[in-house]
Design an enzyme around this catalytic site. Structure first.
Site, PDB file in Angstrom:
ATOM      1  CB  SER A  55      -0.943  -0.046   1.349  1.00 19.83           C
ATOM      2  OG  SER A  55      -1.270   1.206   1.754  1.00 19.83           O
ATOM      3  CG  LEU A  57      -2.333   5.154   3.852  1.00 21.36           C
ATOM      4  CD1 LEU A  57      -2.474   6.624   4.078  1.00 21.36           C
ATOM      5  CD2 LEU A  57      -3.722   4.724   4.189  1.00 21.36           C
ATOM      6  CG  ASP A  67      -0.774   7.882   0.053  1.00 20.98           C
ATOM      7  OD1 ASP A  67       0.149   7.563  -0.737  1.00 20.98           O
ATOM      8  OD2 ASP A  67      -1.939   7.229  -0.004  1.00 20.98           O
ATOM      9  CG  ASP A  94      -0.987   2.093  -3.971  1.00 22.25           C
ATOM     10  OD1 ASP A  94      -0.942   2.490  -4.887  1.00 22.25           O
ATOM     11  OD2 ASP A  94      -1.456   2.561  -2.982  1.00 22.25           O
ATOM     12  CG  ASP A  96       1.285   6.408  -5.178  1.00 21.34           C
ATOM     13  OD1 ASP A  96       0.207   5.665  -4.736  1.00 21.34           O
ATOM     14  OD2 ASP A  96       2.153   6.900  -4.471  1.00 21.34           O
ATOM     15  CD  GLU A 123      -3.793   6.540  -7.027  1.00 21.89           C
ATOM     16  OE1 GLU A 123      -3.742   5.164  -6.525  1.00 21.89           O
ATOM     17  OE2 GLU A 123      -4.135   7.576  -6.440  1.00 21.89           O
ATOM     18  CE  LYS A 129      -0.832   9.007  -3.759  1.00 24.57           C
ATOM     19  NZ  LYS A 129      -1.381   7.748  -2.811  1.00 24.57           N
ATOM     20  CG  ASN A 131      -5.151   8.156   0.784  1.00 27.68           C
ATOM     21  OD1 ASN A 131      -6.465   8.092   0.907  1.00 27.68           O
ATOM     22  ND2 ASN A 131      -4.590   7.254   0.682  1.00 27.68           N
ATOM     23  CB  SER A 132      -8.619   7.977  -3.104  1.00 30.90           C
ATOM     24  OG  SER A 132      -7.875   7.584  -4.021  1.00 30.90           O
ATOM     25  CG  HIS A 199     -10.411   3.427  -4.478  1.00 28.69           C
ATOM     26  ND1 HIS A 199     -11.023   2.678  -3.628  1.00 28.69           N
ATOM     27  CD2 HIS A 199      -9.650   4.125  -3.966  1.00 28.69           C
ATOM     28  CE1 HIS A 199     -10.525   2.694  -2.421  1.00 28.69           C
ATOM     29  NE2 HIS A 199      -9.518   3.815  -2.808  1.00 28.69           N
TER      30      HIS A 199
END
Ligand code: SPV
Ligand code: MG
Length: 551
Positions: A55, A57, A67, A94, A96, A123, A129, A131-132, A199
């Site tokens: 991850s 994050l 993140d 992950d 990014d 993503e 980026k 974190n979502s 997501h």
């Protein structure tokens, strides 16, 4: 419906890329779990998961940064290498946004393959980026064509045909509708993505379920139910989701536990309240694979030389020093501020002999020297040296030194003894009237007298005796009370102890009788000649002399 790559139970035999591909492509629902360093990766595998989510994050968090691509991609890859080295299940990174454009993506894929990483998820956002779950709706999405180029560049860079590229859709996070998500998913699928990750930040699964329905298995589907965690897993199964990512739960578990423990220890200023709530140190060693190293050392270290154990016989009081040994045994008499035993242990440690066992008897409770393990001969008053040695028998090491606790000697004697060939080697002082022996000497009769050569002679011990044995001719010197046993020699000694224990006189036997018995049995005992520079401490005069041998 997408193709089933291989039955799941054969996955373990496949390489990591192929294993991940199976997880993605098989129709049954599977799960991968977040890890953020080597030890958490091991824990994920041991828990039974078939894959690991590296991850972004969690990796950022364990570095203590945000993140937001604050950790560089090489720092991420560095950590992935540790994670991959200690696990056999696939890792999906992950990744990014791929840490840049198509060109960065190409290099990333190459480096991930080199480090044994099975796949990367990228993503469709912009670098750097966020974190979502932080202001997700304000985050701009990548241009579709640009993102498709990135996927293609990644696919064209992989050398393992099974390396997986998962395309993650952020459309729903950024506030777009299902049709935008579908439009993008189609494009990414066409660009060659192995799977689509949809997501959502909704606390209900409705968005991802609607997408799953619409997507209808065009390619494998992956979800991250961090926000809609209360959804029953069967709902995902029914929706024909292929892979669920439990995305951040180990870093969160670690943080909660570390906070609780840190607060408790700070407040209570003691460890007593928390010891039972944390992993034992032994468990950390196990997760690190400490046992494997111990085994490997036996095979590879020191040309296969075994660790040497020293057994120090120190059960007797030392009657000759009666007044000084009223409250402690001879080995604890101080010499220049240090007990004799301390001096002995220091000499062993200098030569990397760290396994030191003292067989104690008289005032055993006063024997306290760091680095030496104490075992007791409870019958020390009525038994002799062999009985003490037998007490240690169950913990005999592979190779051993056996010696009296009141011996002092210059370090070179020990060094030469370790080098001297022979399954059993006895140290003999060849100097007539050596000052070293003030008590009753152990005369050593050997096959050849000391020729004073610098290089070792091949000499066999014939007998050790407290009295002169005229029938054996002139004695070759005095045995100083030190034996070295290699593996075979140690076995001979063990067998001899077992035999001698059957004899009624066993309790009165000492090491010389053991040597003589072994010689009678045809077991060769080799001799290392020395000339002085040792002492067995029997009187106050000896203590003075001993001072000179401290070094
Ligand atoms: C991560 O684990 O870093 C993810 C998943 O990207 S999430 O945080 O849920 O967006
Ligand atoms: Mg992430």
């Amino acid at each position: 419906m997408h193709q089933i790559f291989a039955p799941i139970d054969t996955a373990a035999k496949l390489n990591k890329c192929a294993q991940l591909r199976v997880l993605l492509e098989s129709p049954q629902l599977d799960f991968i779990m977040e890890a953020h360093n080597g030890i958490s990766a091991r824990i994920v595998e041991e828990a039974g998961f078939k894959g690991i989510w590296a991850s972004g994050l969690a990796l950022s968090a364990q570095y203590g940064v945000r993140d937001n691509n604050e950790a560089s991609w090489t720092q991420i890859v560095e950590m992935l290498e540790f994670m991959s080295d200690v696990t056999s299940i696939p890792i999906l990174l992950d990744g990014d946004t791929g840490y840049g454009n198509f060109n960065n993506m190409r290099r990333l894929v190459k480096k991930l393959e080199q480090r044994g990483i099975a796949g990367v998820c990228i993503e469709d956002k912009l670098f750097p980026k966020t974190n979502s779950f932080i202001n997700g709706s304000r985050q701009a999405l990548a241009d579709i064509d640009e993102f498709c180029g990135k996927i293609k560049a990644g696919k064209d860079s992989q050398t393992d045909p099974d390396f997986c590229i998962v395309a993650r859709l952020e459309a729903l996070i950024a506030g777009w509708d299902l049709s935008e998500a579908m439009r993008r998913a189609e494009a990414y699928h066409a660009a060659g993505a192995t799977a689509i990750l949809i997501h959502s930040k909704s606390s209900r699964p409705d968005q991802v379920l609607a997408f799953a329905k619409e997507w209808a298995g065009r390619s494998p589907l992956v979800i991250i139910p961090t926000k809609y965690y209360s959804t029953a897993t069967d709902v995902f199964r029914k929706a024909e989701v292929n892979l669920v990512i439990w995305a951040n739960h180990l870093i969160r578990a670690a943080v909660a536990s570390m906070q609780a423990i840190a607060h408790e220890v700070k407040a209570s200023e003691t460890l007593i309240n928390i010891e039972d709530d944390i992993a034992p140190v032994k468990e950390i060693f196990r997760l690190q694979g400490a046992d494997e190293l111990i085994e490997a050392e036996k095979r590879y270290f020191n040309n296969g030389r075994h660790d040497i154990q020293a057994i120090v016989l120190a059960a007797s009081r030392g009657q000759e020093l009666a007044t000084l040994t009223q409250d402690k045994p001879k080995v604890m008499l101080p010499l220049g501020g240090k007990p004799l035993l301390r001096l002995l242990v220091d000499k062993f440690k200098k030569l990397a002999i760290n396994d030191i066992t003292v067989v104690a008897g008289y005032k055993a409770e006063t024997i306290d020297v760091v680095g030496a393990k104490v075992i007791r001969n409870p019958d020390y008053e009525t038994t002799g040296e062999l009985a003490s040695l037998a007490v240690a028998q169950s913990s005999f090491g592979e190779e051993m030194l056996v010696l009296y606790g009141d011996l002092l000697f210059r370090s070179y004697i020990l060094r030469d003894l370790l080098e001297c060939p022979g399954e059993i080697v006895a140290v003999v002082d060849s100097v007539e009237n050596s000052k070293s022996v003030s008590g009753s000497p152990d005369y050593a009769y050997c096959s050849i007298p000391d020729d004073l050569s610098l290089f070792g002679q091949d000499v066999n011990l014939l007998n050790i005796s407290k009295t002169r044995q005229t029938q054996l001719g002139k004695s070759s010197g005095r045995w100083i009370g030190m034996l070295r046993l290699r593996s075979q020699g140690r076995e001979w000694v063990s067998e001899a102890l077992n035999e001698l224990q059957k004899r009624p006189e066993f309790n009165s036997l000492g090491l010389p009788e053991l040597c003589n018995y072994l010689i009678e049995q045809g077991k060769p005992i080799k001799v290392l000649y020395i000339r002085g520079n040792w002492l067995d401490v029997n009187s106050l005069d000896d203590l003075d002399l001993a001072f000179q041998l401290k070094r």
